[in-house]
Design a protein around this motif. Structure first.
Motif, short mmCIF file in Angstrom:
data_model
loop_
_atom_site.label_atom_id
_atom_site.label_comp_id
_atom_site.label_asym_id
_atom_site.label_seq_id
_atom_site.Cartn_x
_atom_site.Cartn_y
_atom_site.Cartn_z
N PHE A 58 21.88 -5.17 36.07
CA PHE A 58 23.06 -6.33 35.53
C PHE A 58 23.03 -6.31 33.87
N GLY A 59 21.56 -6.83 33.41
CA GLY A 59 21.32 -7.09 31.81
C GLY A 59 21.69 -5.86 31.13
N ALA A 60 21.11 -4.59 31.61
CA ALA A 60 21.67 -3.38 30.82
C ALA A 60 22.99 -3.17 30.82
N ALA A 61 23.70 -3.42 31.84
CA ALA A 61 25.21 -3.04 31.87
C ALA A 61 25.98 -4.01 31.12
N LEU A 62 25.55 -5.32 31.25
CA LEU A 62 26.14 -6.42 30.34
C LEU A 62 25.79 -6.22 28.71
N LEU A 63 24.66 -5.77 28.22
CA LEU A 63 24.17 -5.48 27.15
C LEU A 63 25.25 -4.30 26.43
N THR A 64 25.33 -3.24 27.45
CA THR A 64 26.08 -2.03 26.91
C THR A 64 27.52 -2.59 26.78
#
Length: 356
Positions: A58-64
């Motif tokens: 979730f964090g990686a996708a949100l950051l991207t």
């Protein structure tokens, strides 16, 4: 001439940039991904491993997604300025204006990454909203950080100038897209002169009773000095080289000029060595280089001496690439690199080429 000097004193020649930066970026992505996977495995033994793993995704996708959106927001800011020039620069077309600000070098990669990121985030949020406690991910601090990363930080970087491409990036783009000053000069030299005269050079030499047997290398020797300065008479640069005569001119209608004449001068090289016959050749400077020299001396042109030295190397590389790709010109020329700073260096470079 010092034989130890590379390229007759011209100096080392740069090579086209490769994919080193791309490979480095791929390495960073691979290492970063590996670290995340290792962390996910390390947490897998805990009872909350499911939440931890999903939160990492979730964090990686949100950051991207925030990075993609931040770039799109920056492009919108560019549109705000470009709309003022819509009629003068884009013929009043909104389509051309938007194409100029929302084009990406790697095709639709940003759009693809943005869609995938959005779907990934949406999937996790929807999953937890329906089946789990949505408070796990839908926390206000997450969205505050998302907003800061999307709207505030990128615009601050833009305002302080950190989003401006580096000189390396500008140079790389110009080389790839043929937008260097040297590229334009090389193409102009080819289309406006070399493409017209080189295919006829051997015929012109053969029609000259004075030089048809004296000229052993039926090529056009083109001098390329590193400092870009071209003398009006080659004899001024090397006393051993003298103008001996002209080949019969080649005439054609061009650019509104009736019977425009293209004429080559034959030069004679006399070396102070007993028993050595003089050498005859068709020799001239690469005339566009004088434009580079004058630009480096004119403050308003914004071309420094170092940039001029870089451009002359690019000019040589591009001109050689163009001529080697032209069947009518290949084998009918020699690009002769010299430093342009040493007195009487030209003959020392040319004579070995004529004797080979």
């Amino acid at each position: 001439m010092d034989p130890q000097q590379p390229n007759n004193g011209f100096g080392p020649l740069s090579k086209p940039r490769g994919s080193g930066a791309v490979f480095a970026a791929l390495l960073v992505v691979a290492v970063s991904g590996a670290v995340h996977i290792v962390n996910a495995i390390a947490f897998s033994s805990t009872k909350e491993s499911k939440d931890v793993i999903l939160f990492m995704f979730f964090g990686a996708a949100l950051l991207t997604l925030s990075l993609v959106l931040s770039e799109l927001v920056r492009r919108v800011c560019l549109v705000n300025e470009e709309r003022r020039h819509r009629h003068t620069r884009y013929q009043g077309s909104w389509k051309k204006l938007l194409n100029s600000t929302f084009t990406f070098r790697y095709g639709h990669s940003i759009l693809v990454v943005g869609v995938v990121s959005f779907l990934t985030v949406s999937s996790f949020v929807l999953y937890y909203a329906l089946y789990e406690d949505c408070k796990t991910f839908c926390r206000s601090e997450h969205w505050v950080l998302f907003s800061l990363n999307c709207f505030l930080a990128p615009q601050l970087l833009f305002l302080v100038g950190l989003r401006e491409p580096s000189s390396v990036e500008v140079s790389q783009i110009n080389e790839i897209e043929n937008k260097n000053v040297a590229d334009g000069l090389a193409w102009s030299y080819y289309f406006g002169y070399l493409k017209l005269v080189l295919p006829r050079l051997e015929e012109q030499i053969g029609r000259s009773t004075a030089y048809m047997y004296k000229i052993t290398k039926k090529k056009l020797f083109i001098l390329i000095p590193k400092n870009c300065f071209t003398c009006n008479e080659i004899n001024n640069a090397d006393k051993r080289i003298k103008s001996d005569g002209n080949l019969e001119p080649y005439e054609r209608h061009r650019g509104g000029i009736s019977r425009r004449r293209y004429q080559h001068t034959v030069h004679q090289i006399e070396m102070p060595r007993p028993g050595e016959d003089p050498h005859y050749l068709v020799l001239e400077y690469a005339t566009p280089l004088m434009s580079l020299y004058n630009m480096s001396k004119h403050p308003e042109c914004g071309l420094s001496g170092q940039e001029r030295d870089e451009q002359v190397v690019l000019f040589y590389r591009k001109l050689r690439e163009i001529l080697e790709g032209c069947k009518e010109c290949k084998g009918r020329y020699e690009l002769v690199l010299i430093s342009g700073e040493v007195e009487d260096e030209i003959a020392d470079v040319l004579v070995p080429m004529l004797q080979s």
